[in-house]
Write an enzyme that holds these catalytic residues in place. Structure first.
Site, mmCIF file in Angstrom:
data_model
loop_
_atom_site.group_PDB
_atom_site.id
_atom_site.type_symbol
_atom_site.label_atom_id
_atom_site.label_comp_id
_atom_site.label_asym_id
_atom_site.label_seq_id
_atom_site.Cartn_x
_atom_site.Cartn_y
_atom_site.Cartn_z
ATOM 1 N N HIS A 122 0.878 -1.176 0.000
ATOM 2 C CA HIS A 122 0.000 0.000 0.000
ATOM 3 C C HIS A 122 0.917 1.228 0.000
ATOM 4 C CE1 HIS A 122 -2.777 2.947 1.818
ATOM 5 N NE2 HIS A 122 -3.776 2.124 1.553
ATOM 6 N N ASP A 199 3.149 -4.713 8.044
ATOM 7 C CA ASP A 199 1.935 -3.897 7.932
ATOM 8 C C ASP A 199 0.746 -4.844 8.049
ATOM 9 O OD1 ASP A 199 -0.330 -2.593 7.062
ATOM 10 O OD2 ASP A 199 0.535 -1.850 5.191
ATOM 11 N N GLN A 202 -4.455 -5.177 6.819
ATOM 12 C CA GLN A 202 -5.428 -6.068 6.166
ATOM 13 C C GLN A 202 -5.443 -7.464 6.764
ATOM 14 O OE1 GLN A 202 -7.643 -5.012 4.113
ATOM 15 N NE2 GLN A 202 -6.787 -2.980 3.702
ATOM 16 N N LYS A 225 -10.371 -0.519 10.679
ATOM 17 C CA LYS A 225 -10.587 -1.714 9.862
ATOM 18 C C LYS A 225 -10.990 -2.918 10.716
ATOM 19 C CE LYS A 225 -7.209 -0.359 6.324
ATOM 20 N NZ LYS A 225 -7.948 0.378 5.315
ATOM 21 N N CYS A 363 -4.832 2.567 -3.795
ATOM 22 C CA CYS A 363 -3.645 3.024 -3.046
ATOM 23 C C CYS A 363 -2.450 2.095 -3.235
ATOM 24 C CB CYS A 363 -3.925 3.177 -1.560
ATOM 25 S SG CYS A 363 -5.096 4.467 -1.195
#
Lengths: 405, 143
Positions: A122, A199, A202, A225, A363
């Site tokens: 991202h 990261d 997600q 999220k 993104c």
């Protein structure tokens, strides 16, 4: 087991209609909806318990501070960190990564050093490192992925050398869905004493994450999220690294003593929490974590995987539809294009049917460049989505195919 | 036909559609029929900033009138451009500069576009007007 109809009752927004159609919300990878308990937590705090934390001796300030620190403890347990001092509240994943890129970069990166990221990141896990490289005259190196959307970790050996200072890689791709073998990457990096930032934006919403088991050095995710409010996120960092890193921002809360000659800093984690933190939403993040734990992370994972399998199979059967990202291990999202139909056209018509999907570069422009595309359509699922909603998506995609013929 | 007459004609054409889907289907049809823009005109300079799809607008000035040519990689967007071109093209610069584009609201285009997409539409109109202003100054120099 997920009782989806009962779960949907916990999310008031799911009763909304859009242009007269019931909302079908398939943009969960962008932001997830909030259960009643999270909304109520925010509402109640502002009505009954709002005072700045870590400051006053008065009743309400102490109550708020206690709730805030309880929430930090919930986060620690949620990702199985060893110590509460390793959990830093930030504004979100982007804030967390920028913090590491600036602070870790300030301490450990100099001219000629190298930073490795992947081709499927991202923008939030690209640009902070590019900025660091510009400041320090360092070099950014890229782990590529193959056409199925699988990271070429076989190339990692050829990228790592004595100049490598950190590897930053996504746990799960926001476009391809691919769950990356971060454990393997971390193990390899640690052979060379290179720290790894993962990261997790997600990944955290979709299943168990255990930072000690992964042995990652930094882990980042966003509250919004995982059903918490916007504007709150987490940076997990190993204590021994965080201790060596300078403060990212200066201000209140992060100091021990201040004189005009010399300021000393607070202990972890407050050293990295300058100014009045978003404490209300930090407490509500705790409520969201309770909700997810009560629902059961294994239940969520299993149900969402069923949604993913069903959606993949149904979408693949639509004539002219191409799926981007075909790794075996994916989080519950599918990116695709209908043949000869622009992603914006598809998205605009789905929108009119009350179906919310993401369209565009998502993104992740370098990732799209890999496929020579300027945009994709992405349907991303949460455990409140139903098989009927996937049917509605597919029926409408079939109709769109005909409209543009 | 004046700009306003052309706009009224479009409003009348759209008045038969009661469902948004019919409007979209008509826009798709218009988009498909818009004259192809030469690849050479699809330059970075002609690309409109602020659109979610790629939109190029080019303009020529001949016999005191501006001829717009435009394209997009998204068909519905192309249909919208087609409407703009049919209203604005082959007119004198001052007609375009002074035009009140009332048809956009009247056919329900604005309400059908999200703010980000409406910004794209505004960016297209702004670019067409900029061309008109540029050609108007050329016109003055000629005199």
């Amino acid at each position: 087991m997920i009782d989806v109809l009962n779960i949907r009752k916990d999310f008031p927004i799911l009763n909304t209609t859009v242009y007269g159609n019931p909302l079908i919300y398939l943009d969960n990878a962008a932001t997830a909806q909030k259960p009643e308990c999270v909304i109520q937590t925010v509402d109640e705090l502002y009505r009954t318990c709002n005072a700045n934390i870590h400051r006053g001796v008065h009743f309400m300030s102490e109550q708020c501070t206690e709730k805030y620190e309880q929430s930090r403890e919930k986060v620690r347990r949620f990702i199985n960190a060893e110590k509460k001092s390793e959990i830093i509240f930030t504004s979100g994943t982007t804030g967390s990564i920028n913090m590491v890129a600036c602070s870790f970069g300030e301490r450990f990166v100099s001219a000629g050093d190298e930073i490795i990221i992947s081709e499927m990141e991202h923008h939030s896990n690209i640009v902070p490192w590019q900025l660091l490289c510009e400041r320090k005259n360092a070099v950014l190196k890229i782990i590529s992925f193959d056409d199925n959307g699988i990271l070429r970790i076989d190339l990692l050996d050829s990228l790592i050398n004595e100049h490598t200072k950190i590897i930053a890689v996504t746990h799960a791709s926001n476009v391809l869905g691919t769950i990356n073998p971060v454990r393997e990457i971390i193990a390899k990096a640690h052979l060379y004493n290179i720290p790894v930032l993962v990261d997790g934006a997600q990944a955290v919403p979709h299943g168990n994450v255990d930072v000690r088991d992964l042995d990652c050095d930094f882990y980042t995710f966003s509250g919004h999220k995982i059903y918490a409010p916007t504007g709150i996120g987490i940076l997990y960092g190993k204590e021994k690294l965080l201790e060596q890193m300078p403060p990212y921002q200066g201000g209140g809360d992060m100091i021990s003593t201040v004189t005009f000659d010399k300021t000393t800093y607070a202990q972890l984690p407050l050293k990295f929490e300058a100014g009045t933190l978003n404490f209300i939403d930090a407490i509500a993040l705790g409520a969201a974590i309770d909700y997810v734990n009560n629902t059961g992370r294994q239940n969520i994972f299993e149900y969402e995987q069923k949604l993913l399998d069903y959606a993949t199979q149904k979408l693949a059967s639509i004539e002219g539809l191409k799926i981007y990202g075909e790794a075996n291990k994916k989080v519950a999202l599918v990116s695709f294009l209908l043949k000869n139909i622009h992603h914006l056209d598809t998205g605009m018509i789905l929108d009119k049917k009350g179906i919310a999907v993401r369209t565009g570069t998502l993104c992740a422009e370098p990732l799209l460049t890999h496929f020579t595309q300027t945009g994709l359509v992405r349907a991303s699922f949460a455990f409140y989505n139903t098989f009927d909603e996937i049917d509605a998506l597919c029926e409408n995609l079939e109709k769109i195919s005909l409209m543009f013929k | 036909m004046t700009i306003n007459e052309k706009q009224n004609q479009i409003i009348e054409e759209f008045s038969v559609f009661t469902e948004w889907i019919d409007k979209y289907e008509y826009l798709i049809e218009l988009g498909k029929n818009l004259a192809v823009l030469d690849e050479r005109s699809k330059t970075e300079q002609n690309l409109i900033k602020g659109c979610q799809s790629r939109v190029w607008i080019d303009a020529e000035y001949a016999d005191g009138k501006i001829i717009y040519k435009a394209d997009s990689d998204a068909i519905i967007t192309k249909g919208i451009i087609s409407l703009l071109v049919s209203v604005m093209s082959e007119r004198k610069p001052e007609e375009i500069i002074n035009a009140d584009l009332f048809f956009i609201d009247r056919i329900g285009l604005h309400e059908n576009l999200s703010p980000t997409r409406a910004n794209g539409l505004l960016a297209m109109i702004k670019q067409m007007r900029l061309y008109a202003l540029a050609f108007a100054s050329v016109q003055k120099n000629e005199i």
